[in-house]
Design a protein around this motif. Structure first.
Motif, PDB file in Angstrom:
ATOM      1  N   UNK A   1       0.808  -1.223   0.000  1.00 57.33           N
ATOM      2  CA  UNK A   1       0.000   0.000   0.000  1.00 57.33           C
ATOM      3  C   UNK A   1       0.839   1.271   0.000  1.00 57.33           C
ATOM      4  N   UNK A   2       2.129   1.167   0.318  1.00 55.28           N
ATOM      5  CA  UNK A   2       2.987   2.344   0.314  1.00 55.28           C
ATOM      6  C   UNK A   2       3.154   2.845  -1.124  1.00 55.28           C
TER       7      UNK A   2
ATOM      8  N   UNK B   1       9.917  14.849   9.523  1.00 55.11           N
ATOM      9  CA  UNK B   1       9.039  13.707   9.795  1.00 55.11           C
ATOM     10  C   UNK B   1       9.714  12.398   9.405  1.00 55.11           C
ATOM     11  N   UNK B   2       9.614  11.408  10.275  1.00 57.32           N
ATOM     12  CA  UNK B   2      10.139  10.066  10.015  1.00 57.32           C
ATOM     13  C   UNK B   2       8.968   9.099   9.916  1.00 57.32           C
TER      14      UNK B   2
ATOM     15  N   UNK C   1       6.903   8.093  13.149  1.00 55.55           N
ATOM     16  CA  UNK C   1       5.772   7.250  12.739  1.00 55.55           C
ATOM     17  C   UNK C   1       4.710   8.051  11.989  1.00 55.55           C
ATOM     18  N   UNK C   2       5.159   8.806  11.018  1.00 58.71           N
ATOM     19  CA  UNK C   2       4.273   9.656  10.227  1.00 58.71           C
ATOM     20  C   UNK C   2       4.256   9.140   8.789  1.00 58.71           C
ATOM     21  N   UNK C   3       3.087   8.727   8.271  1.00 61.92           N
ATOM     22  CA  UNK C   3       3.067   8.156   6.920  1.00 61.92           C
ATOM     23  C   UNK C   3       1.764   8.369   6.152  1.00 61.92           C
ATOM     24  N   UNK C   4       0.742   8.968   6.762  1.00 57.44           N
ATOM     25  CA  UNK C   4      -0.553   9.073   6.100  1.00 57.44           C
ATOM     26  C   UNK C   4      -1.102  10.494   6.135  1.00 57.44           C
ATOM     27  N   UNK C   5      -2.214  10.700   5.419  1.00 54.19           N
ATOM     28  CA  UNK C   5      -2.898  11.997   5.435  1.00 54.19           C
ATOM     29  C   UNK C   5      -3.331  12.344   6.857  1.00 54.19           C
TER      30      UNK C   5
ATOM     31  N   UNK D   1       1.464  12.187   0.971  1.00 49.06           N
ATOM     32  CA  UNK D   1       0.187  12.099   1.677  1.00 49.06           C
ATOM     33  C   UNK D   1       0.259  12.850   3.008  1.00 49.06           C
ATOM     34  N   UNK D   2       1.399  12.771   3.649  1.00 48.65           N
ATOM     35  CA  UNK D   2       1.592  13.526   4.897  1.00 48.65           C
ATOM     36  C   UNK D   2       1.522  15.021   4.604  1.00 48.65           C
ATOM     37  N   UNK D   3       2.223  15.439   3.549  1.00 49.30           N
ATOM     38  CA  UNK D   3       2.219  16.853   3.156  1.00 49.30           C
ATOM     39  C   UNK D   3       0.801  17.319   2.854  1.00 49.30           C
TER      40      UNK D   3
END
Length: 339
Positions: A70-71, A181-182, A216-220, A246-248
Motif C-alpha cells: 500500500x505504500x 518527519x520520520x 511514525x508519520x506516513x498518512x494523510x 500524503x503527509x504533506x
C-alpha cells in the motif's frame, strides 16, 4: 489436444526448431519464429511451461519482497518492475513481508525450493548472515535499500544526498526552524536521509530542534495530526520536510482548515511526487525518485545473474533524485532541480 509434433508439422519445421523457438533460443530466425507462432495460434497449442522449466531448470519467475504494497513508492516500483520483467519474458510474484523477519525467510525459501529463479528484496529485515545462506540457491538483488557488507548487487537512491538537498532548499529560502518527519521504518536508507538533512543544517550553523522531530508519520491523517501539534507549540517551525506526499497533503489540508497560509506561515516539502502534489492548492514541492531507472537496472542485473549463475557480487548502482519545486515552498512556478 495438439502436441509439439503437430505444431512442427503445420509450420513445416522440425520438432527441434519448434522446441528452440519455445525456449527462446537465440539462433532462430524471425521467419521461423513467425511460422511457429502462427501454427500455435491455429492449433490452439499452449506450451507446457512446467515441463520446460524442468528441462531448463528455470521457472521464468522472480519474487519481489515488499514490506507494504500500500505504500505509494512500493506500488510505483512494483509496476515498473513488472513492466521490465515482462519485457524479458519473466513473471513476478509479489511477497509482502510486513517488516517480518519470519515472513522474509519464508519467501526466501522460494529460492531454496526452486520455485523462483531469483529474488529482488526492497527492504532488509534479517541480518546479512542469515540472508547470505540463500545465495547457495540463486541470485538475490537489493533494490531501494543498501547494506554495506552484503555480497549482492544493490540498486539504490542516495538518500543522504536527498535529505541534504531538501534541507538546503529550505535554508536558502530563509528558514531556520525546520521540522522533520520520520515514517518509523528503521533502515540504512532512512538513517542516511536523516543524517543528510542534519548535515545541511549543521553546515548552516542551524541547530536541529528535537521538538520538531516527528516519528511514525506516513498518512494523510498523520499529517493532520502533526499540524495540530505544530499549531499548539509555543515556538513553531516555519518549514517541514514531511517524508511523504500524503503527509504533506494532510498538513496543508488541516492548515488551510485552520486559516493558515501555506507557504507564508509554513513551507511544506513532500516525497514521491504522487498525483496529489499537483492537485492541491498550493501545489506541493516534492522529491521525485528515479523509480523507473531503478526498476530497469534491477531487472537487467538480476536477469544477468540468473543466466550467468554468478550470485555473489559487491556491485553498487547509485541513483539520484530530483526536487520538484512548487508553490508550497514559496515558488511561483514549477521548477525541477536535479541533484
Amino acid at each position: 489436444m495438439s502436441t509439439i509434433e503437430d505444431v512442427a508439422k503445420l509450420a513445416g519445421l522440425s520438432r527441434t526448431t519448434v522446441s528452440r523457438v519455445l525456449n527462446d533460443h537465440p539462433y532462430v530466425s524471425v521467419e521461423k519464429k513467425r511460422l511457429v507462432q502462427q501454427a500455435m495460434e491455429h492449433l490452439g497449442y499452449v506450451p507446457n511451461s512446467a515441463a520446460r522449466s524442468l528441462r531448463n531448470q528455470k521457472t521464468g519467475i522472480i519474487a519481489v519482497l515488499i514490506p507494504k504494497i500500500s505504500t505509494p513508492f512500493f506500488s510505483q516500483l512494483l509496476e515498473r518492475l513488472e513492466m521490465a520483467a515482462s519485457a524479458k519474458s519473466y513473471q513476478l510474484i509479489i511477497c509482502q513481508t510486513q517488516f517480518s523477519k519470519q515472513k522474509e525467510r519464508n519467501y526466501l525459501n522460494l529460492l531454496k525450493t526452486k520455485q523462483v529463479d531469483g529474488v529482488i528484496m526492497t527492504s532488509f529485515e534479517n541480518d546479512w548472515s542469515i540472508i547470505e545462506s540463500y545465495l547457495n540457491y540463486g541470485p538475490i538483488l537489493l533494490c531501494n535499500e543498501i547494506v554495506e557488507n552484503a555480497e549482492i548487487p544493490t540498486v539504490y537512491m542516495n538518500q543522504a544526498n536527498c535529505g541534504y538537498i531538501v534541507a538546503k532548499h529550505l535554508l536558502e529560502r530563509g528558514h531556520r526552524h525546520i521540522a522533520y518527519c520520520s515514517n518509523g521504518i528503521v533502515s540504512e536508507g532512512m538513517k542516511a536521509r536523516e543524517q543528510g538533512f542534519k548535515r545541511a543544517l549543521e553546515e548552516a550553523s542551524c541547530f536541529f530542534e528535537e521538538k520538531f522531530y516527528f516519528e511514525n508519520v506516513s498518512s494523510v491523517e498523520d499529517g493532520k495530526r502533526i499540524f495540530r501539534k505544530i499549531a499548539n507549540m509555543k515556538i513553531i517551525p516555519t518549514a517541514i520536510f514531511t517524508g511523504g506526499d500524503h503527509v504533506a497533503a494532510g498538513i496543508i489540508s488541516e492548515a488551510k482548515k485552520q486559516g493558515w497560509s501555506i507557504p507564508k506561515e509554513l513551507a511544506v516539502v513532500g516525497f514521491d511526487d504522487m498525483e496529489i502534489t499537483e492537485l492541491l492548492d498550493p501545489m506541493i514541492t516534492t522529491v521525485i525518485q528515479p523509480v523507473e531507472e531503478m526498476a530497469l537496472k534491477s531487472m537487467e542485473v538480476i536477469y544477468e545473474k540468473i543466466h550467468k549463475k554468478q550470485y555473489r557480487s559487491f556491485e553498487k548502482y547509485e541513483f539520484f533524485s530530483k526536487l520538484a519545486v512548487r508553490d508550497s515552498t514559496r515558488m511561483k512556478r514549477k521548477l525541477v532541480a536535479t541533484f
